[in-house]
Design an enzyme around this catalytic site. Structure first.
Site, mmCIF file in Angstrom:
data_model
loop_
_atom_site.group_PDB
_atom_site.id
_atom_site.type_symbol
_atom_site.label_atom_id
_atom_site.label_comp_id
_atom_site.label_asym_id
_atom_site.label_seq_id
_atom_site.Cartn_x
_atom_site.Cartn_y
_atom_site.Cartn_z
ATOM 1 N N TRP A 169 0.804 -1.219 0.000
ATOM 2 C CA TRP A 169 0.000 0.000 0.000
ATOM 3 C C TRP A 169 0.836 1.267 0.000
ATOM 4 O O TRP A 169 0.327 2.351 -0.282
ATOM 5 C CB TRP A 169 -0.912 0.032 1.230
ATOM 6 C CG TRP A 169 -1.774 -1.161 1.390
ATOM 7 C CD1 TRP A 169 -2.269 -1.961 0.397
ATOM 8 C CD2 TRP A 169 -2.245 -1.707 2.626
ATOM 9 N NE1 TRP A 169 -3.024 -2.967 0.937
ATOM 10 C CE2 TRP A 169 -3.025 -2.837 2.301
ATOM 11 C CE3 TRP A 169 -2.093 -1.348 3.956
ATOM 12 C CZ2 TRP A 169 -3.654 -3.614 3.279
ATOM 13 C CZ3 TRP A 169 -2.722 -2.111 4.932
ATOM 14 C CH2 TRP A 169 -3.488 -3.236 4.590
ATOM 15 N N TYR A 177 -15.280 -3.386 -3.859
ATOM 16 C CA TYR A 177 -15.591 -2.001 -4.206
ATOM 17 C C TYR A 177 -17.030 -1.800 -4.662
ATOM 18 O O TYR A 177 -17.397 -0.698 -5.088
ATOM 19 C CB TYR A 177 -14.611 -1.484 -5.259
ATOM 20 C CG TYR A 177 -13.218 -1.374 -4.698
ATOM 21 C CD1 TYR A 177 -12.879 -0.359 -3.806
ATOM 22 C CD2 TYR A 177 -12.249 -2.320 -5.013
ATOM 23 C CE1 TYR A 177 -11.618 -0.277 -3.259
ATOM 24 C CE2 TYR A 177 -10.981 -2.245 -4.476
ATOM 25 C CZ TYR A 177 -10.665 -1.220 -3.601
ATOM 26 O OH TYR A 177 -9.411 -1.159 -3.042
ATOM 27 N N ASP A 197 -14.743 -11.141 -1.027
ATOM 28 C CA ASP A 197 -13.815 -10.352 -0.219
ATOM 29 C C ASP A 197 -14.310 -10.278 1.229
ATOM 30 O O ASP A 197 -15.207 -11.015 1.649
ATOM 31 C CB ASP A 197 -13.631 -8.960 -0.830
ATOM 32 C CG ASP A 197 -12.225 -8.402 -0.606
ATOM 33 O OD1 ASP A 197 -11.969 -7.868 0.484
ATOM 34 O OD2 ASP A 197 -11.374 -8.533 -1.511
ATOM 35 N N ASP A 198 -13.706 -9.377 1.992
ATOM 36 C CA ASP A 198 -13.986 -9.209 3.417
ATOM 37 C C ASP A 198 -15.484 -9.006 3.669
ATOM 38 O O ASP A 198 -16.161 -8.323 2.906
ATOM 39 C CB ASP A 198 -13.194 -7.994 3.913
ATOM 40 C CG ASP A 198 -13.234 -7.833 5.412
ATOM 41 O OD1 ASP A 198 -13.718 -8.742 6.107
ATOM 42 O OD2 ASP A 198 -12.761 -6.782 5.885
ATOM 43 N N LYS A 236 -6.753 -14.464 -1.955
ATOM 44 C CA LYS A 236 -6.258 -13.111 -1.706
ATOM 45 C C LYS A 236 -5.909 -13.027 -0.224
ATOM 46 O O LYS A 236 -6.790 -13.092 0.635
ATOM 47 C CB LYS A 236 -7.303 -12.052 -2.065
ATOM 48 C CG LYS A 236 -6.842 -10.622 -1.783
ATOM 49 C CD LYS A 236 -7.942 -9.614 -2.127
ATOM 50 C CE LYS A 236 -7.532 -8.196 -1.753
ATOM 51 N NZ LYS A 236 -8.608 -7.207 -2.063
ATOM 52 N N ILE A 237 -4.618 -12.911 0.071
ATOM 53 C CA ILE A 237 -4.176 -12.853 1.461
ATOM 54 C C ILE A 237 -3.705 -11.430 1.748
ATOM 55 O O ILE A 237 -2.823 -10.912 1.089
ATOM 56 C CB ILE A 237 -3.104 -13.916 1.766
ATOM 57 C CG1 ILE A 237 -1.961 -13.883 0.758
ATOM 58 C CG2 ILE A 237 -3.737 -15.308 1.788
ATOM 59 C CD1 ILE A 237 -0.841 -14.881 1.070
ATOM 60 N N ASP A 238 -4.308 -10.813 2.755
ATOM 61 C CA ASP A 238 -4.220 -9.370 2.952
ATOM 62 C C ASP A 238 -3.614 -9.028 4.313
ATOM 63 O O ASP A 238 -3.489 -9.897 5.185
ATOM 64 C CB ASP A 238 -5.631 -8.792 2.835
ATOM 65 C CG ASP A 238 -5.652 -7.337 2.407
ATOM 66 O OD1 ASP A 238 -4.586 -6.693 2.400
ATOM 67 O OD2 ASP A 238 -6.747 -6.840 2.077
ATOM 68 N N CYS A 255 -1.313 -8.955 -0.599
ATOM 69 C CA CYS A 255 -1.804 -7.592 -0.441
ATOM 70 C C CYS A 255 -1.400 -7.079 0.936
ATOM 71 O O CYS A 255 -1.389 -7.847 1.904
ATOM 72 C CB CYS A 255 -3.326 -7.557 -0.596
ATOM 73 S SG CYS A 255 -4.021 -5.904 -0.699
ATOM 74 N N ARG A 275 -0.457 -6.984 -5.053
ATOM 75 C CA ARG A 275 -0.879 -5.589 -5.068
ATOM 76 C C ARG A 275 0.362 -4.717 -4.955
ATOM 77 O O ARG A 275 1.216 -4.960 -4.108
ATOM 78 C CB ARG A 275 -1.814 -5.316 -3.897
ATOM 79 C CG ARG A 275 -3.275 -5.560 -4.221
ATOM 80 C CD ARG A 275 -3.912 -4.397 -4.935
ATOM 81 N NE ARG A 275 -3.931 -3.247 -4.058
ATOM 82 C CZ ARG A 275 -4.847 -3.073 -3.099
ATOM 83 N NH1 ARG A 275 -5.807 -3.967 -2.903
ATOM 84 N NH2 ARG A 275 -4.794 -1.998 -2.340
ATOM 85 N N ASP A 330 -5.135 0.950 -1.836
ATOM 86 C CA ASP A 330 -6.486 0.668 -2.304
ATOM 87 C C ASP A 330 -6.909 1.747 -3.286
ATOM 88 O O ASP A 330 -6.652 2.938 -3.082
ATOM 89 C CB ASP A 330 -7.473 0.669 -1.140
ATOM 90 C CG ASP A 330 -7.455 -0.638 -0.371
ATOM 91 O OD1 ASP A 330 -6.513 -1.428 -0.548
ATOM 92 O OD2 ASP A 330 -8.389 -0.863 0.422
#
Length: 605
Positions: free
Chosen positions: A70, A196, A227-228, A334-336, A376, A391, A395
């Site tokens: 990020w 989103y 997603d989340d 997707k691991i964030d 991510c 990523r 965001d």
């Protein structure tokens, strides 16, 4: 550059720094490669934190890179950055060495000024970084573990090169990093994900509705990602909340029945203070010297702690989570918020934070096997070899938000990082974050929407879309479909200045493309003659795709927050239809062969 107080010199030498003996080997390999080994020469165990290994003078403008997904990668004037950061407190989100922000500007892994590039080729044991202060750059590493009596540790190789063209040096650096690490095989994917559009308000029914809409509009996504918002809590990944009554396996089967990869989001190294894993297994967490779990960051209106991936029981638990998800049928992960796995603190094993992080990443990679892993919020160099895509920016957002470049969500800075970190495509598939084709529920102008959609295509990164599919108009779908024609190429980015970039894309579906990206708030006049080497035909044969683009034979005036895409008449694969609007505007539609489920593609001008 000075190393341990002495000028850079080829050969092998030893230095004494307190109780440490330092061995240096310096060789010339397309620049200078410096290998360093340190030894604790005492009879006692010693903890080693941050260690300065060199310094050099720097100009007032540098290319700065943050350590994780990020964070920014951009040109800055450090003295101005320090002033803007006055009063702000850095934390583990911003840096694994947040205390260093008190009196300087940090650039992780690599740095460049107007003549010299310096970069580390890996981050396997230590965290390497550069600290600008008072016109000087300190070359530093953070180890973060004890060295036993006479224990030796080899730190990361440092590469230093004087350059004339920064872009060529970044490409060479990317190749050197790739050769110093194990790289996974990868390819960019086309897909849809929920964040989103729904943010945390997803439900079982909404995911099924979007699946049905994707079929109705003929979108042949390769992956469909949840997603989340499905989980009971951060850390309790296999327990769904009340909005998902039939659980994760039910949805995975629904997605795969639609001939798509089933994708799922987790933050595997993050543990919420309200989760059951926190309640019953505080022994799984990174702690301070007093044995108290360390808060890694705060989100979801909760304190979030870090999983200690050096703990065998915690690693076993982590493997069980991903084994179960894979067993449910998920094959896109997707691991964030991965930076949590690399915070400084006391762990079960006396390993460096980087070593602990890599233990966790290896466990995940080994467990999910031949699937696609998207990293991510991740430390960049330590993740190489464990992720298929990464990523590379903050965001995105349905807003431009070009004021605060501190990792906050922003359409502008998401695309900016995709441009400045484009060379990292040698390590994984760059993911610039989701594209949004919608003309409703957005504060982006049409020009800003085009940058958001077309740059990921031209850079051939991951291409994940996040819209309410039922709200997309025909024009929205045409805009999205038109971008597909610019994928599948290879791209090079010229960093013209902080907010203006030229991109050369070779062998896209539509052939060779040159595009100019103006992220600034001012009109940009481009003299095409300067870019003649990038065109295969005479410059008077180019045509420009862009709404209301002002151009003459050899000049383009690009509006603020806009992209100009230049093609050759002999290169395009599209049929052009022209329409005249009532307000006098010309609309040009470009139609091509079916691609990714869209039989009609267009680009409005």
């Amino acid at each position: 550059m000075n190393l341990f107080g002495k000028p850079l010199d080829y050969g092998v030498r030893k230095e004494k720094i307190g109780y440490l003996e330092v061995s240096l080997s310096i060789t010339q390999k397309d620049g200078d490669e410096i290998e360093i080994e340190i030894e604790n020469t005492t009879e006692d165990q010693k903890f080693i934190g941050d260690l300065k290994i060199g310094d050099f003078d720097a100009s007032e403008k540098i290319l700065m890179n943050n350590y994780q997904s990020w964070g920014p990668c951009t040109f800055v004037k450090p003295s101005e950055i320090i002033k803007s950061m006055h009063g702000l407190s850095a934390n583990f989100v911003a840096s694994p060495v947040p205390w260093e922000f008190k009196d300087g500007v940090i650039s992780d892994y690599f740095i460049a000024d107007d003549k010299t590039f310096a970069g580390f080729l890996s981050s396997k044991v230590t965290h390497p970084y550069f600290k600008w202060h008072d016109g000087m750059v300190d070359v530093k590493i953070y180890i973060g573990k004890h060295l036993k009596p006479h224990e030796k540790i080899k730190i990361e190789t440092l590469w230093v090169k004087d350059f004339s063209k920064l872009e060529e040096t970044l490409e060479l650096y990317a190749k050197k990093v790739a050769s110093s690490n194990t790289i996974k095989k990868f390819r960019p994917l086309f897909g849809w994900e929920s964040w989103y559009s729904y943010y945390l308000n997803i439900s079982q029914d909404s995911i099924i509705d979007e699946l049905n809409r994707a079929s109705e509009i003929g979108m042949k996504y390769e992956v469909f990602q949840i997603d989340d918002g499905y989980e009971k809590d951060i850390g309790d990944w296999l327990e769904t909340n009340e909005k998902f009554p039939e659980g994760l396996e039910f949805l995975s089967k629904k997605i795969k029945k639609s001939n798509m990869m089933a994708g799922i989001w987790t933050a595997p190294f993050s543990i919420s203070e309200t989760s059951s894993i926190f309640k019953y297994h505080k022994d799984f967490l990174v702690k301070d010297e007093n044995g108290i779990p360390i808060v890694a960051y705060e989100n979801w209106n909760k304190k979030i702690y870090a999983l200690d991936t050096s703990n065998p029981d915690a690693l076993f638990w982590l493997g069980e989570i991903f084994s179960a998800l894979k067993g449910y049928g998920y094959d896109f992960f997707k691991i964030d918020f991965l930076f949590a796995g690399m915070i400084s603190g006391k762990r079960f094993l006396d390993v460096t934070p980087v070593e602990a992080y890599k233990m966790g990443m290896k466990k995940i990679a080994d467990t999910v096997g031949n699937t696609h892993v998207l990293g991510c919020g991740a430390p960049l160099l330590p993740s190489i070899g464990y992720v298929d895509s990464m990523r590379v920016g903050c965001d995105t957002a349905p807003e431009w938000r070009g004021e605060l470049d501190m990792g906050m969500s922003s359409a502008k800075f998401s695309i900016r990082n995709a441009l400045t970190r484009n060379f990292m495509n040698a390590w994984w598939v760059n993911d610039p974050d989701c594209v949004m084709a919608r003309s409703s529920d957005t504060n982006l102008t049409n020009s800003e929407r085009m940058i958001n959609i077309y740059m990921p295509a031209l850079l051939n990164g991951q291409f994940l879309e996040s819209d309410f599919l039922g709200k997309l108009s025909d024009d929205d779908l045409h805009l999205l479909g038109g971008s597909f024609n610019f994928r599948n190429g290879t791209s090079k980015v010229m960093l013209l200045d902080k907010e203006r970039y030229a991109v050369v894309t070779k062998k896209s579906i539509n052939g060779d493309i040159v595009s100019f990206v103006n992220l600034s708030d001012f009109e940009w006049k481009v003299e095409i003659e300067k870019y003649r080497p990038f065109f295969d035909k005479k410059t008077d044969e180019f045509f420009v795709l862009y709404p209301s683009m002002k151009h003459a034979k050899n000049e383009i005036k690009i509006d603020p927050h806009a992209v100009a895409i230049i093609m050759h008449r002999g290169k395009r694969n599209l049929r052009r239809d022209d329409e005249k609007e009532d307000d006098g505007r010309d609309i040009h539609y470009y139609w091509g062969e079916e691609y990714d489920g869209t039989s009609t593609q267009s680009y409005n001008r």
